[in-house]
Design a protein around this motif. Structure first.
Motif, mmCIF file in Angstrom:
data_model
loop_
_atom_site.group_PDB
_atom_site.id
_atom_site.type_symbol
_atom_site.label_atom_id
_atom_site.label_comp_id
_atom_site.label_asym_id
_atom_site.label_seq_id
_atom_site.Cartn_x
_atom_site.Cartn_y
_atom_site.Cartn_z
ATOM 1 N N GLN A 298 0.832 -1.205 0.000
ATOM 2 C CA GLN A 298 0.000 0.000 0.000
ATOM 3 C C GLN A 298 0.867 1.255 0.000
ATOM 4 O O GLN A 298 0.547 2.233 -0.672
ATOM 5 C CB GLN A 298 -0.937 0.001 1.207
ATOM 6 N N MET A 299 1.978 1.224 0.746
ATOM 7 C CA MET A 299 2.894 2.369 0.756
ATOM 8 C C MET A 299 3.512 2.574 -0.626
ATOM 9 O O MET A 299 3.647 3.706 -1.093
ATOM 10 C CB MET A 299 4.002 2.169 1.800
ATOM 11 N N ALA A 300 3.888 1.486 -1.281
ATOM 12 C CA ALA A 300 4.446 1.584 -2.633
ATOM 13 C C ALA A 300 3.411 2.159 -3.597
ATOM 14 O O ALA A 300 3.734 3.021 -4.428
ATOM 15 C CB ALA A 300 4.930 0.209 -3.103
ATOM 16 N N ALA A 301 2.161 1.717 -3.461
ATOM 17 C CA ALA A 301 1.093 2.246 -4.317
ATOM 18 C C ALA A 301 0.888 3.737 -4.067
ATOM 19 O O ALA A 301 0.727 4.518 -5.020
ATOM 20 C CB ALA A 301 -0.206 1.473 -4.086
ATOM 21 N N LEU A 302 0.917 4.145 -2.816
ATOM 22 C CA LEU A 302 0.762 5.573 -2.491
ATOM 23 C C LEU A 302 1.908 6.403 -3.065
ATOM 24 O O LEU A 302 1.693 7.520 -3.550
ATOM 25 C CB LEU A 302 0.660 5.768 -0.983
ATOM 26 N N MET A 303 3.119 5.852 -3.018
ATOM 27 C CA MET A 303 4.253 6.576 -3.584
ATOM 28 C C MET A 303 4.081 6.753 -5.095
ATOM 29 O O MET A 303 4.318 7.836 -5.633
ATOM 30 C CB MET A 303 5.562 5.862 -3.292
ATOM 31 N N LEU A 304 3.658 5.684 -5.771
ATOM 32 C CA LEU A 304 3.427 5.774 -7.218
ATOM 33 C C LEU A 304 2.309 6.756 -7.531
ATOM 34 O O LEU A 304 2.425 7.557 -8.460
ATOM 35 C CB LEU A 304 3.120 4.388 -7.792
ATOM 36 N N GLN A 305 1.224 6.732 -6.747
ATOM 37 C CA GLN A 305 0.134 7.690 -6.939
ATOM 38 C C GLN A 305 0.634 9.117 -6.761
ATOM 39 O O GLN A 305 0.224 10.019 -7.481
ATOM 40 C CB GLN A 305 -0.998 7.423 -5.961
ATOM 41 N N GLY A 306 1.531 9.314 -5.803
ATOM 42 C CA GLY A 306 2.081 10.632 -5.548
ATOM 43 C C GLY A 306 2.982 11.144 -6.659
ATOM 44 O O GLY A 306 3.283 12.337 -6.721
ATOM 45 N N MET A 307 3.399 10.258 -7.533
ATOM 46 C CA MET A 307 4.235 10.648 -8.672
ATOM 47 C C MET A 307 3.392 11.174 -9.834
ATOM 48 O O MET A 307 3.913 11.783 -10.754
ATOM 49 C CB MET A 307 5.080 9.455 -9.136
ATOM 50 N N LEU A 308 2.085 10.921 -9.762
ATOM 51 C CA LEU A 308 1.172 11.265 -10.852
ATOM 52 C C LEU A 308 0.325 12.486 -10.500
ATOM 53 O O LEU A 308 0.090 12.765 -9.330
ATOM 54 C CB LEU A 308 0.242 10.080 -11.139
ATOM 55 N N THR A 309 -0.143 13.192 -11.534
ATOM 56 C CA THR A 309 -1.085 14.285 -11.316
ATOM 57 C C THR A 309 -2.372 13.712 -10.740
ATOM 58 O O THR A 309 -2.594 12.496 -10.772
ATOM 59 C CB THR A 309 -1.382 15.030 -12.630
ATOM 60 N N GLY A 310 -3.232 14.575 -10.234
ATOM 61 C CA GLY A 310 -4.469 14.140 -9.588
ATOM 62 C C GLY A 310 -5.314 13.204 -10.433
ATOM 63 O O GLY A 310 -5.902 12.260 -9.926
ATOM 64 N N ASP A 311 -5.381 13.454 -11.740
ATOM 65 C CA ASP A 311 -6.183 12.575 -12.602
ATOM 66 C C ASP A 311 -5.390 11.367 -13.097
ATOM 67 O O ASP A 311 -5.919 10.518 -13.808
ATOM 68 C CB ASP A 311 -6.762 13.361 -13.782
ATOM 69 N N GLY A 312 -4.106 11.291 -12.721
ATOM 70 C CA GLY A 312 -3.277 10.141 -13.089
ATOM 71 C C GLY A 312 -2.820 10.112 -14.522
ATOM 72 O O GLY A 312 -2.281 9.109 -14.986
ATOM 73 N N SER A 313 -2.991 11.213 -15.232
ATOM 74 C CA SER A 313 -2.664 11.210 -16.661
ATOM 75 C C SER A 313 -1.242 11.662 -16.972
ATOM 76 O O SER A 313 -0.751 11.398 -18.064
ATOM 77 C CB SER A 313 -3.645 12.095 -17.423
ATOM 78 N N ARG A 314 -0.604 12.348 -16.030
ATOM 79 C CA ARG A 314 0.755 12.849 -16.279
ATOM 80 C C ARG A 314 1.613 12.623 -15.055
ATOM 81 O O ARG A 314 1.134 12.402 -13.950
ATOM 82 C CB ARG A 314 0.725 14.348 -16.603
ATOM 83 N N LEU A 315 2.919 12.746 -15.286
ATOM 84 C CA LEU A 315 3.883 12.561 -14.209
ATOM 85 C C LEU A 315 4.288 13.920 -13.649
ATOM 86 O O LEU A 315 4.533 14.866 -14.403
ATOM 87 C CB LEU A 315 5.110 11.856 -14.804
ATOM 88 N N LEU A 316 4.334 14.015 -12.337
ATOM 89 C CA LEU A 316 4.808 15.229 -11.668
ATOM 90 C C LEU A 316 6.338 15.295 -11.744
ATOM 91 O O LEU A 316 6.995 14.268 -11.955
ATOM 92 C CB LEU A 316 4.358 15.219 -10.205
ATOM 93 N N PRO A 317 6.931 16.476 -11.551
ATOM 94 C CA PRO A 317 8.393 16.589 -11.584
ATOM 95 C C PRO A 317 9.098 15.640 -10.620
ATOM 96 O O PRO A 317 10.137 15.070 -10.955
ATOM 97 C CB PRO A 317 8.651 18.053 -11.217
ATOM 98 N N SER A 318 8.526 15.412 -9.437
ATOM 99 C CA SER A 318 9.153 14.485 -8.499
ATOM 100 C C SER A 318 9.141 13.059 -9.055
ATOM 101 O O SER A 318 10.088 12.293 -8.855
ATOM 102 C CB SER A 318 8.437 14.526 -7.148
ATOM 103 N N GLY A 319 8.092 12.706 -9.770
ATOM 104 C CA GLY A 319 8.018 11.395 -10.415
ATOM 105 C C GLY A 319 9.045 11.254 -11.512
ATOM 106 O O GLY A 319 9.693 10.207 -11.653
ATOM 107 N N LEU A 320 9.209 12.325 -12.290
ATOM 108 C CA LEU A 320 10.245 12.312 -13.329
ATOM 109 C C LEU A 320 11.616 12.085 -12.716
ATOM 110 O O LEU A 320 12.422 11.296 -13.223
ATOM 111 C CB LEU A 320 10.247 13.635 -14.112
#
Length: 122
Positions: free
Chosen positions: A59-81
């Motif tokens: 669940q923590m890994a999933a939350l980290m991956l979610q945190g790398m994405l924009t709210g709608d999950g369509s793009r990657l945030l700079p931290s994710g990049l």
């Protein structure tokens, strides 16, 4: 969403921002390979020291991956990049380390490792 599904979204977001090939120090890796999202999932799990039967860690890994994405999950945030870049640079570092080991020792184990890494690259 599961870790593999989120890792696929992160991989898709990275490719849409940075292109289909990662290049560094003479190594070019196509990023449309099935191992790319799997590598992202493994990387995030390793950051959280998640084992296969660790539900809370997953669940923590999933939350980290979610945190790398924009709210709608369509793009990657700079931290994710940045995290995906760190993963890709570490793969290139490993390729160079293994190539040096092969050149220095001719080790069959190092050659086998390079071939496994090459499966991701191809």
């Amino acid at each position: 969403m599961t870790v593999p599904e989120l890792a696929q979204r992160v991989a898709d977001g990275y490719r849409s921002t940075c292109g289909d090939t990662f290049q560094d120090r003479g190594v070019a890796m196509p990023l449309n390979h099935a191992e790319f999202p799997a590598s992202i999932a493994a990387f995030v799990r390793e950051l959280h020291k998640v084992s296969a039967d660790d539900v809370g860690g997953e669940q923590m890994a999933a939350l980290m991956l979610q945190g790398m994405l924009t709210g709608d999950g369509s793009r990657l945030l700079p931290s994710g990049l940045g995290l995906v870049d760190a993963l890709l640079y570490s793969i290139v570092d490993e390729i160079h380390r293994v190539m040096k080991d092969i050149a220095d020792t001719g080790s069959p184990a190092a050659l086998a490792m390079l071939l496994r890494i090459g499966e991701f690259k191809s």
